[in-house]
Design an enzyme around this catalytic site. Structure first.
Site, PDB file in Angstrom:
ATOM      1  N   ASP A   1      -6.378  -2.544 -12.316  1.00  0.00           N
ATOM      2  CA  ASP A   1      -5.485  -2.603 -13.488  1.00  0.00           C
ATOM      3  C   ASP A   1      -5.948  -1.615 -14.555  1.00  0.00           C
ATOM      4  O   ASP A   1      -5.142  -0.922 -15.187  1.00  0.00           O
ATOM      5  CB  ASP A   1      -5.350  -4.036 -14.040  1.00  0.00           C
ATOM      6  CG  ASP A   1      -6.633  -4.832 -13.974  1.00  0.00           C
ATOM      7  OD1 ASP A   1      -7.638  -4.325 -13.434  1.00  0.00           O
ATOM      8  OD2 ASP A   1      -6.652  -5.978 -14.473  1.00  0.00           O
TER       9      ASP A   1
ATOM     10  N   ASP B   1       1.567   6.989  -6.577  1.00  0.00           N
ATOM     11  CA  ASP B   1       2.899   7.279  -7.135  1.00  0.00           C
ATOM     12  C   ASP B   1       2.797   7.498  -8.644  1.00  0.00           C
ATOM     13  O   ASP B   1       3.424   8.401  -9.207  1.00  0.00           O
ATOM     14  CB  ASP B   1       3.872   6.123  -6.858  1.00  0.00           C
ATOM     15  CG  ASP B   1       4.645   6.337  -5.558  1.00  0.00           C
ATOM     16  OD1 ASP B   1       4.126   7.051  -4.678  1.00  0.00           O
ATOM     17  OD2 ASP B   1       5.750   5.786  -5.413  1.00  0.00           O
TER      18      ASP B   1
ATOM     19  N   TYR C   1      -0.708  -4.544   4.024  1.00  0.00           N
ATOM     20  CA  TYR C   1       0.451  -4.033   4.754  1.00  0.00           C
ATOM     21  C   TYR C   1       0.336  -4.323   6.255  1.00  0.00           C
ATOM     22  O   TYR C   1       1.333  -4.338   6.973  1.00  0.00           O
ATOM     23  CB  TYR C   1       0.634  -2.528   4.545  1.00  0.00           C
ATOM     24  CG  TYR C   1       0.990  -2.116   3.125  1.00  0.00           C
ATOM     25  CD1 TYR C   1       1.228  -3.075   2.139  1.00  0.00           C
ATOM     26  CD2 TYR C   1       1.084  -0.786   2.773  1.00  0.00           C
ATOM     27  CE1 TYR C   1       1.546  -2.703   0.846  1.00  0.00           C
ATOM     28  CE2 TYR C   1       1.407  -0.401   1.474  1.00  0.00           C
ATOM     29  CZ  TYR C   1       1.625  -1.367   0.513  1.00  0.00           C
ATOM     30  OH  TYR C   1       1.935  -0.995  -0.768  1.00  0.00           O
TER      31      TYR C   1
ATOM     32  N   LYS D   1     -10.419  -4.825  -7.063  1.00  0.00           N
ATOM     33  CA  LYS D   1     -10.108  -5.943  -7.965  1.00  0.00           C
ATOM     34  C   LYS D   1     -11.154  -7.030  -7.686  1.00  0.00           C
ATOM     35  O   LYS D   1     -10.841  -8.160  -7.293  1.00  0.00           O
ATOM     36  CB  LYS D   1      -8.666  -6.418  -7.672  1.00  0.00           C
ATOM     37  CG  LYS D   1      -8.130  -7.470  -8.610  1.00  0.00           C
ATOM     38  CD  LYS D   1      -7.762  -6.935  -9.969  1.00  0.00           C
ATOM     39  CE  LYS D   1      -7.305  -8.055 -10.877  1.00  0.00           C
ATOM     40  NZ  LYS D   1      -7.281  -7.686 -12.306  1.00  0.00           N
TER      41      LYS D   1
ATOM     42  N   ASP E   1      -1.341   3.064  -2.689  1.00  0.00           N
ATOM     43  CA  ASP E   1       0.089   3.344  -2.630  1.00  0.00           C
ATOM     44  C   ASP E   1       0.656   3.404  -4.051  1.00  0.00           C
ATOM     45  O   ASP E   1       1.349   4.349  -4.449  1.00  0.00           O
ATOM     46  CB  ASP E   1       0.751   2.207  -1.819  1.00  0.00           C
ATOM     47  CG  ASP E   1       2.190   2.513  -1.450  1.00  0.00           C
ATOM     48  OD1 ASP E   1       2.633   3.643  -1.677  1.00  0.00           O
ATOM     49  OD2 ASP E   1       2.869   1.603  -0.926  1.00  0.00           O
TER      50      ASP E   1
END
Ligand code: NAD
Length: 355
Positions: free
Chosen positions: A219, A247, A142, A187, A243
């Site tokens: 994942d 959620d 980001y 990852k 992020d």
């Protein structure tokens, strides 16, 4: 105690939910003999309309000068077509960076009263859902370079050892205060930045022998959060993974409207906000659930103002509201009493008591 709070109402449902949190803070101040002074700050779409900038420097400075910041939410369709650097969300990124709040703490906890609002099977919910996602907030993709050249767009994901180490320490320290299990999510089978992440976490682990460190690929983590959420105590991860996972984690607890968050850096001046967005679909309809914002205010009292009793009182008032069967539309179920945003604020404020 006197505390100066910068208040960002923002866009969409932001003003409605922040209003309820301020009423709860005012009643808490009255009960416990504190003074909370509020300074309004314009950020997001409303600041674009007013100043042509999602967070002008003088508005950011008000936040930096405060004892902490309470934020509703920003953004909406009206500002979708403004250039990238002017978008409402850019104000939010600038705020986090300007305040230096690198650690975002998002609890995923199911309220027993809302067990039936979770989309997960009862057998999974019954095992308990109570974990915290510690998300790195001012690094990673980001904040890397973004560019579009012809038909190709690039976003850069970069982390330094020191950026990973400071968030890693928050992860270990959070685990030390809980059940001493820390799951580092990355990852590393694909990304260099994740391999560095894993290396730094393991070298830090030597300093925290009381905490059990485990690794999980992002994942797999996304899958495990719905398959077996009770396995998690504290999850620490980088900005974008955090992020998305937070959620997902919020949804298994019932509603995104219930979840607060805190963001802290090197000082006690923190940023407190619900994890949801500005919900333009329900804005101005008295339908929003203000509890995520009210609980964010409670986190502010607990983590920035060292007022644990006051924070407990707010959480107890929310629990009593749920016990009495009141629900906003997002968590409504059979046999419960539906209320709007303002009524929810009324009842929680009335429920507040000095312990
Ligand atoms: P959203 O979180 O605003 O809404 C997603 C869904 O959840 C909607 O159906 C909404 O009605 C519902 N919802 C959200 N909060 C609720 C609440 N308190 N009570 C009841 N229902 C609630 O996400 P979105 O629709 O993807 O984004 C809307 C806008 O918000 C966009 O402009 C987005 O960029 C912005 N956004 C802002 C923030 C922030 O300010 N921190 C975070 C995420 C998204």
């Amino acid at each position: 105690m006197t505390k100066n709070i910068a208040v960002i109402r923002g866009d969409g449902i932001g003003p409605e939910i922040v209003e309820q949190a301020l009423r709860v803070l005012d009643k808490t101040a009255e009960l416990y003999g504190h003074t909370f002074n509020y300074t309004d700050v314009d950020m997001g779409g409303c600041a674009i309309d007013k100043y042509g900038d999602p967070l002008p420097e003088k508005e950011l400075q008000k936040c930096i000068d405060s004892d902490s910041v309470l934020l509703g939410a920003v953004g909406g369709d009206k500002w979708n077509d403004v250039p990238g650097h002017m978008r409402p969300e850019k104000g939010l990124l600038r705020l986090r960076e300007g305040m230096g709040v690198y650690s975002n703490n998002r609890p995923a906890k199911i309220w027993q009263q809302l067990a039936d609002a979770s989309p997960l099977k009862k057998s999974i919910v019954d095992k308990g859902i109570d974990f915290i996602i510690v998300r790195e907030l001012i690094g990673g993709i980001y904040f890397g370079e973004h560019k579009t050249e012809g038909d190709t767009a690039t976003d850069v994901l970069k982390y330094s050892e020191s950026e990973i180490e400071r968030i890693g320490r928050i992860g270990f320290e959070t685990a030390q205060k809980r059940n001493k299990r820390l799951c580092s999510v990355e990852k590393s089978n694909v990304l260099d930045s994740s391999r560095l992440w894993k290396k730094v976490m393991h070298s830090l682990a030597e300093e925290y022998p009381d905490v059990e460190l485990s690794d999980m690929l992002v994942d797999n983590c996304a899958m495990q959060i719905v398959k077996n959420p009770s396995q998690f105590d504290v999850v620490v991860t980088e900005n974008m993974f955090g992020d998305i996972l937070s959620d997902e984690a919020s949804m298994i607890t019932g509603s995104i409207g219930m979840i607060p968050s805190s963001s802290l850096g090197a000082t006690t001046c923190g940023l407190y906000e619900p994890i949801h967005g500005s919900a333009p679909d329900i804005a101005g309809k008295d339908l929003a659930n203000p509890i995520g914002t009210i609980l964010s205010a409670a986190m502010m009292l607990r983590f920035s103002f060292d007022m644990p009793k006051e924070a407990d009182a707010i959480e107890d008032a929310v629990s009593a509201y749920l016990d009495a069967g009141y629900r906003t539309a997002d968590i409504m179920s059979e046999g419960m009493t539906q209320v709007g945003c303002r009524k929810c604020g009324d009842i929680i404020t009335e429920n507040l008591k000095k312990e």
